[in-house]
Design a protein around this motif. Structure first.
Motif, PDB file in Angstrom:
ATOM      1  N   GLU A  53      61.476  -3.882   5.308  1.00 21.83           N
ATOM      2  CA  GLU A  53      62.402  -3.108   4.481  1.00 21.83           C
ATOM      3  C   GLU A  53      63.458  -3.973   3.800  1.00 21.83           C
ATOM      4  N   ASP A  54      64.025  -4.948   4.520  1.00 19.30           N
ATOM      5  CA  ASP A  54      65.189  -5.690   4.042  1.00 19.30           C
ATOM      6  C   ASP A  54      64.889  -7.093   3.515  1.00 19.30           C
ATOM      7  N   HIS A  55      63.678  -7.595   3.731  1.00 17.34           N
ATOM      8  CA  HIS A  55      63.251  -8.901   3.210  1.00 17.34           C
ATOM      9  C   HIS A  55      64.273 -10.008   3.482  1.00 17.34           C
ATOM     10  N   PRO A  56      64.492 -10.332   4.758  1.00 17.63           N
ATOM     11  CA  PRO A  56      65.483 -11.364   5.088  1.00 17.63           C
ATOM     12  C   PRO A  56      65.018 -12.753   4.647  1.00 17.63           C
ATOM     13  N   ASP A  57      66.007 -13.626   4.426  1.00 21.60           N
ATOM     14  CA  ASP A  57      65.726 -15.039   4.152  1.00 21.60           C
ATOM     15  C   ASP A  57      65.493 -15.796   5.451  1.00 21.60           C
ATOM     16  N   ALA A  58      66.100 -15.304   6.535  1.00 24.38           N
ATOM     17  CA  ALA A  58      65.993 -15.962   7.835  1.00 24.38           C
ATOM     18  C   ALA A  58      66.023 -14.908   8.937  1.00 24.38           C
ATOM     19  N   VAL A  59      65.343 -15.237  10.047  1.00 22.76           N
ATOM     20  CA  VAL A  59      65.312 -14.367  11.214  1.00 22.76           C
ATOM     21  C   VAL A  59      65.720 -15.189  12.427  1.00 22.76           C
ATOM     22  N   LEU A  60      66.730 -14.713  13.138  1.00 25.39           N
ATOM     23  CA  LEU A  60      67.118 -15.279  14.433  1.00 25.39           C
ATOM     24  C   LEU A  60      66.450 -14.387  15.472  1.00 25.39           C
ATOM     25  N   LEU A  61      65.451 -14.916  16.164  1.00 27.39           N
ATOM     26  CA  LEU A  61      64.537 -14.117  16.972  1.00 27.39           C
ATOM     27  C   LEU A  61      64.572 -14.503  18.441  1.00 27.39           C
ATOM     28  N   ASP A  62      65.036 -13.575  19.271  1.00 30.45           N
ATOM     29  CA  ASP A  62      65.025 -13.773  20.719  1.00 30.45           C
ATOM     30  C   ASP A  62      63.572 -13.755  21.200  1.00 30.45           C
ATOM     31  N   ALA A  82      54.675 -10.519   2.904  1.00 29.40           N
ATOM     32  CA  ALA A  82      55.877 -10.610   2.061  1.00 29.40           C
ATOM     33  C   ALA A  82      56.341 -12.066   2.061  1.00 29.40           C
ATOM     34  N   PRO A  83      57.328 -12.410   1.234  1.00 29.57           N
ATOM     35  CA  PRO A  83      57.867 -13.765   1.319  1.00 29.57           C
ATOM     36  C   PRO A  83      58.253 -14.073   2.768  1.00 29.57           C
ATOM     37  N   VAL A  84      57.845 -15.226   3.229  1.00 31.33           N
ATOM     38  CA  VAL A  84      58.012 -15.577   4.631  1.00 31.33           C
ATOM     39  C   VAL A  84      59.419 -16.113   4.879  1.00 31.33           C
ATOM     40  N   PRO A  85      60.160 -15.471   5.783  1.00 32.58           N
ATOM     41  CA  PRO A  85      61.510 -15.956   6.087  1.00 32.58           C
ATOM     42  C   PRO A  85      61.464 -17.177   6.996  1.00 32.58           C
ATOM     43  N   ARG A  86      62.576 -17.879   7.058  1.00 36.88           N
ATOM     44  CA  ARG A  86      62.742 -18.953   8.040  1.00 36.88           C
ATOM     45  C   ARG A  86      62.939 -18.257   9.389  1.00 36.88           C
ATOM     46  N   ILE A  87      62.141 -18.634  10.381  1.00 40.64           N
ATOM     47  CA  ILE A  87      62.217 -18.013  11.698  1.00 40.64           C
ATOM     48  C   ILE A  87      62.796 -19.025  12.677  1.00 40.64           C
ATOM     49  N   ILE A  88      63.906 -18.632  13.295  1.00 40.61           N
ATOM     50  CA  ILE A  88      64.586 -19.482  14.271  1.00 40.61           C
ATOM     51  C   ILE A  88      64.570 -18.749  15.602  1.00 40.61           C
ATOM     52  N   ILE A  89      63.892 -19.338  16.573  1.00 36.42           N
ATOM     53  CA  ILE A  89      63.800 -18.749  17.906  1.00 36.42           C
ATOM     54  C   ILE A  89      65.097 -19.014  18.656  1.00 36.42           C
ATOM     55  N   THR A  90      65.628 -17.984  19.309  1.00 33.21           N
ATOM     56  CA  THR A  90      66.777 -18.142  20.194  1.00 33.21           C
ATOM     57  C   THR A  90      66.264 -17.844  21.601  1.00 33.21           C
ATOM     58  N   SER A  91      66.465 -18.796  22.509  1.00 30.91           N
ATOM     59  CA  SER A  91      65.888 -18.634  23.834  1.00 30.91           C
ATOM     60  C   SER A  91      66.771 -19.240  24.907  1.00 30.91           C
ATOM     61  N   GLY A  92      66.832 -18.564  26.024  1.00 34.12           N
ATOM     62  CA  GLY A  92      67.539 -19.088  27.178  1.00 34.12           C
ATOM     63  C   GLY A  92      66.664 -20.014  28.003  1.00 34.12           C
ATOM     64  N   SER A  93      65.372 -20.020  27.732  1.00 34.16           N
ATOM     65  CA  SER A  93      64.470 -20.933  28.444  1.00 34.16           C
ATOM     66  C   SER A  93      64.135 -22.112  27.546  1.00 34.16           C
ATOM     67  N   SER A  94      63.689 -23.168  28.153  1.00 37.07           N
ATOM     68  CA  SER A  94      63.375 -24.393  27.419  1.00 37.07           C
ATOM     69  C   SER A  94      62.132 -24.177  26.565  1.00 37.07           C
ATOM     70  N   LEU A  95      62.243 -24.466  25.283  1.00 39.92           N
ATOM     71  CA  LEU A  95      61.121 -24.336  24.360  1.00 39.92           C
ATOM     72  C   LEU A  95      61.216 -25.465  23.357  1.00 39.92           C
ATOM     73  N   PHE A 103      53.491 -20.665  17.012  1.00 41.59           N
ATOM     74  CA  PHE A 103      53.484 -19.226  16.727  1.00 41.59           C
ATOM     75  C   PHE A 103      54.321 -18.882  15.502  1.00 41.59           C
ATOM     76  N   GLY A 104      54.533 -19.851  14.630  1.00 38.70           N
ATOM     77  CA  GLY A 104      55.107 -19.588  13.316  1.00 38.70           C
ATOM     78  C   GLY A 104      56.596 -19.781  13.164  1.00 38.70           C
ATOM     79  N   ALA A 105      57.272 -20.254  14.195  1.00 36.11           N
ATOM     80  CA  ALA A 105      58.720 -20.447  14.095  1.00 36.11           C
ATOM     81  C   ALA A 105      59.027 -21.810  13.470  1.00 36.11           C
ATOM     82  N   ASP A 106      60.171 -21.881  12.790  1.00 38.25           N
ATOM     83  CA  ASP A 106      60.588 -23.102  12.111  1.00 38.25           C
ATOM     84  C   ASP A 106      61.531 -23.952  12.947  1.00 38.25           C
ATOM     85  N   ALA A 107      62.255 -23.325  13.871  1.00 43.56           N
ATOM     86  CA  ALA A 107      63.258 -24.048  14.657  1.00 43.56           C
ATOM     87  C   ALA A 107      63.543 -23.274  15.932  1.00 43.56           C
ATOM     88  N   VAL A 108      64.248 -23.942  16.849  1.00 43.38           N
ATOM     89  CA  VAL A 108      64.625 -23.337  18.130  1.00 43.38           C
ATOM     90  C   VAL A 108      66.107 -23.586  18.369  1.00 43.38           C
TER      91      VAL A 108
END
Length: 123
Positions: A53-62, A82-95, A103-108
């Motif tokens: 719906e909102d077509h973000p430029d970036a996703v901060l993803l837990d 759709a246009p692919v956003p920058r995906i940044i994984i946010t995690s409390g575990s080591s990754l 799995f398609g993420a750009d950063a952690v």
């Protein structure tokens, strides 16, 4: 609190996918103070709906969401067409970034992270 680091011309549309309301609220506040437009979701299903719906430029993803894994959400975001956003994984575990890239993420971002680290990851 970080100073405003964006102007309207470089402000991003950011989707925060985080089931912990307190974490989500703090992240949203920091990003809005930096001049970004923020959307939020607390589940993987909501994240996919908001992204379509909102077509973000970036996703901060837990990585750990109540209904599905962040890995599954990341893969689904990449498959939406759709246009692919920058995906940044946010995690409390080591990754490792290489693992996230599978799995398609750009950063952690390793939790807990500083506001400046989050802003830098979006640049």
């Amino acid at each position: 609190m970080p100073e405003s680091q964006t102007t309207p011309s470089n402000a991003l549309r950011v989707l925060i996918v985080e089931d912990d309301v307190a974490n989500r609220d703090v992240m949203q506040l920091v990003l809005e103070l930096a001049g970004h437009k923020v959307f939020t979701a607390g589940t993987g299903k909501e994240a996919l709906e908001r992204a379509a719906e909102d077509h973000p430029d970036a996703v901060l993803l837990d990585l750990r969401l109540p209904d599905q894994s962040g890995q599954a959400v990341s893969k689904a975001l990449r498959a939406q067409g759709a246009p692919v956003p920058r995906i940044i994984i946010t995690s409390g575990s080591s990754l490792e970034p290489a693992d996230a890239a599978r799995f398609g993420a750009d950063a952690v971002l390793q939790k807990p992270f500083e506001p400046d680290q989050m802003l830098a990851a979006l640049r």
